[in-house]
Design a protein around this motif. Structure first.
Motif, PDB file in Angstrom:
ATOM      1  N   ALA A 158     -16.377  27.442 -13.632  1.00 21.88           N
ATOM      2  CA  ALA A 158     -16.273  26.569 -12.468  1.00 21.88           C
ATOM      3  C   ALA A 158     -16.310  27.450 -11.225  1.00 21.88           C
ATOM      4  N   ALA A 159     -16.905  26.946 -10.168  1.00 21.57           N
ATOM      5  CA  ALA A 159     -17.008  27.728  -8.942  1.00 21.57           C
ATOM      6  C   ALA A 159     -15.630  27.918  -8.305  1.00 21.57           C
ATOM      7  N   LEU A 160     -15.508  28.969  -7.530  1.00 23.20           N
ATOM      8  CA  LEU A 160     -14.260  29.247  -6.819  1.00 23.20           C
ATOM      9  C   LEU A 160     -13.917  28.107  -5.865  1.00 23.20           C
ATOM     10  N   LYS A 161     -12.638  27.758  -5.824  1.00 17.82           N
ATOM     11  CA  LYS A 161     -12.151  26.805  -4.840  1.00 17.82           C
ATOM     12  C   LYS A 161     -11.829  27.557  -3.552  1.00 17.82           C
ATOM     13  N   PRO A 162     -11.727  26.842  -2.411  1.00 18.86           N
ATOM     14  CA  PRO A 162     -11.443  27.532  -1.142  1.00 18.86           C
ATOM     15  C   PRO A 162     -10.222  28.449  -1.204  1.00 18.86           C
ATOM     16  N   ALA A 163      -9.153  27.992  -1.862  1.00 14.48           N
ATOM     17  CA  ALA A 163      -7.954  28.831  -1.959  1.00 14.48           C
ATOM     18  C   ALA A 163      -8.232  30.098  -2.751  1.00 14.48           C
ATOM     19  N   ASP A 164      -9.073  29.982  -3.785  1.00 20.82           N
ATOM     20  CA  ASP A 164      -9.429  31.154  -4.579  1.00 20.82           C
ATOM     21  C   ASP A 164     -10.247  32.138  -3.746  1.00 20.82           C
ATOM     22  N   ILE A 165     -11.161  31.606  -2.958  1.00 20.81           N
ATOM     23  CA  ILE A 165     -11.988  32.477  -2.122  1.00 20.81           C
ATOM     24  C   ILE A 165     -11.112  33.265  -1.164  1.00 20.81           C
ATOM     25  N   THR A 166     -10.149  32.584  -0.557  1.00 18.16           N
ATOM     26  CA  THR A 166      -9.220  33.274   0.342  1.00 18.16           C
ATOM     27  C   THR A 166      -8.458  34.363  -0.401  1.00 18.16           C
ATOM     28  N   ALA A 167      -8.024  34.051  -1.616  1.00 12.60           N
ATOM     29  CA  ALA A 167      -7.252  35.015  -2.402  1.00 12.60           C
ATOM     30  C   ALA A 167      -8.074  36.239  -2.786  1.00 12.60           C
ATOM     31  N   THR A 168      -9.397  36.082  -2.905  1.00 12.36           N
ATOM     32  CA  THR A 168     -10.233  37.218  -3.293  1.00 12.36           C
ATOM     33  C   THR A 168     -10.385  38.244  -2.176  1.00 12.36           C
ATOM     34  N   GLN A 169     -10.090  37.861  -0.956  1.00 11.04           N
ATOM     35  CA  GLN A 169     -10.336  38.766   0.169  1.00 11.04           C
ATOM     36  C   GLN A 169      -9.522  40.040   0.086  1.00 11.04           C
ATOM     37  N   ALA A 170      -8.355  39.969  -0.553  1.00  7.40           N
ATOM     38  CA  ALA A 170      -7.537  41.178  -0.709  1.00  7.40           C
ATOM     39  C   ALA A 170      -8.218  42.199  -1.615  1.00  7.40           C
ATOM     40  N   ALA A 171      -9.001  41.701  -2.576  1.00 13.60           N
ATOM     41  CA  ALA A 171      -9.705  42.598  -3.504  1.00 13.60           C
ATOM     42  C   ALA A 171     -11.079  42.988  -2.987  1.00 13.60           C
ATOM     43  N   CYS A 172     -11.522  42.373  -1.905  1.00 11.42           N
ATOM     44  CA  CYS A 172     -12.855  42.603  -1.345  1.00 11.42           C
ATOM     45  C   CYS A 172     -12.718  42.967   0.134  1.00 11.42           C
ATOM     46  N   PRO A 173     -12.286  44.173   0.466  1.00 10.63           N
ATOM     47  CA  PRO A 173     -12.072  44.545   1.864  1.00 10.63           C
ATOM     48  C   PRO A 173     -13.320  44.287   2.719  1.00 10.63           C
ATOM     49  N   GLY A 174     -13.139  43.450   3.730  1.00  9.07           N
ATOM     50  CA  GLY A 174     -14.258  43.120   4.607  1.00  9.07           C
ATOM     51  C   GLY A 174     -15.174  42.047   4.059  1.00  9.07           C
TER      52      GLY A 174
END
Length: 379
Positions: free
Chosen positions: A115-131
């Protein structure tokens, strides 16, 4: 953009997830999938690590997530490591939810999700993806089979309202009038229905509940969710766990990828959709149902919207497309070359066709081209 049909479908013998070369697949494993020491040789391919290194990268590449794509990943890793012996790919098939959690915490370079990432998941990924942030890259599709164990009954037909009532605990006997109406010539026993659902967060569950929500909301009043939302039924871990329960429990029914049904010799239901005839769970029929799925992701994200309510002839509606989730920016420099090389192989014609016989259908050329461009842009 339309998903094309592919008529190839075949059984995959899987049982427990196989270990190939240096691949580690742990269907019930933890997020810690650091590989044990291993040696990758190139005798089969005749390709040296030094020759392949420029295009392949090197070192260890960790992934985790979807059990639905575990069978495909097994094949992809086997093929990729034959070509690129300087890379060790380890994929922990611990479920889409656990894979996304591992990705968000920076433990893996990519996650598999149905299943595609939900908005909350996308926000949470930012810590693992600097920038940057995590993006969805479609990789392969397939049907979610409704497997059942009903001695003496073959060719079972079900529809969305009946499935919704079964999995919501409103239909509890196999000889219920609603099931009889769909199977007038079958001898249905008065056996209790035992439903099984995933205990772990699962993209397969997300797609199955999305199907029920789209087609039988009055009988299954829950939103699509990777965690099973209804109160009834029993649970098991992973698709392999569900298939194992159905195989051994008379009167049981569950949902899992087609390859688990075919490898376990588990009967699967035909789905009455309003088409001319009930539809079998096959890769070709699943591909037909996904034929009008548009890309709905924004920017570099390539999430697509599936049509679960299709009534087209020969279109099996309970489907999923599995994604690889990666950082659009902020990937670790040490693993980025290997990540791009591996993902490029999975979306290549050779990679897509290598798993067509396992019950998956390949991406259409237009979508595959978008995925290739997205992989090239990873930084």
């Amino acid at each position: 953009m339309k998903l094309q049909r592919n008529g190839r479908t075949k059984a995959l013998a899987i049982g427990a997830v196989a270990v190939v070369s240096s691949l580690t697949l742990a269907a019930c494993g933890s997020d810690n999938n650091t590989p044990a020491a291993s040696t990758t040789t190139s005798a089969a391919s005749g390709t040296s690590a030094s020759a392949a290194g420029a295009d392949c990268g090197s070192g260890q590449l960790l992934g985790a997530g979807s059990t639905a794509q575990a069978n495909a990943v097994t094949q992809w890793v086997k093929d990729f490591q034959a070509k690129c012996p300087g890379v060790t790919v380890n994929y922990n098939a611990n479920g889409s939810g656990a894979g996304i959690t591992s990705f968000e915490s920076g433990k893996v370079a990519f996650a598999g999700s149905d299943a595609a990432l939900k908005p909350a998941d996308i926000t949470a990924t930012q810590a693992a993806c600097p920038g940057g942030q995590g993006i969805d890259l479609p990789m392969i599709g397939g049907p979610i089979a409704i497997g059942y164990n009903l001695p003496g009954v073959t060719g079972l037909i079900l529809d969305a309202p009946t499935l919704a009532k079964i999995f919501n605990g409103k239909i509890t006997k196999w000889n219920d009038p609603a099931i009889k109406a769909l199977n007038p010539t079958a001898t249905l026993p008065g056996l209790a229905i035992q439903t099984f659902h995933r205990v772990d967060g699962s993209g397969t569950t997300a797609n199955f509940t999305a199907y029920l929500a789209a087609t039988a909301a009055s009988d299954f009043p829950y939103a699509a969710n990777k965690l099973w939302p209804a109160k009834s039924g029993q649970s098991a871990n992973g698709s392999a766990g569900l298939a194992a329960q159905v195989k051994k429990v008379a009167g049981s029914i569950s949902y899992f990828e087609l390859s688990y049904a075919t490898s376990g010799n588990i009967s699967t239901a035909k789905i009455a959709t309003g088409a001319t005839a009930p539809v079998d769970a096959t890769a070709a029929n699943a591909s037909a149902a996904a034929a009008d799925a548009p890309v709905v992701g924004t920017g570099a994200d390539l999430a697509i919207k599936l049509n679960y309510a299709t009534k087209a002839d020969n279109a099996y509606p309970i489907i999923l497309v599995t994604y690889e989730i990666a950082c659009d920016k902020g990937n670790k420099a040490a693993t980025l070359p290997a990540l791009k090389a591996f993902l490029n192989y999975t979306v290549s014609d050779a990679g897509q066709q290598s798993v067509a016989s396992l019950g998956y259908f390949p991406l259409p050329a237009a979508l595959a081209a978008k995925v290739k461009a997205g992989i090239a842009a990873l930084a």
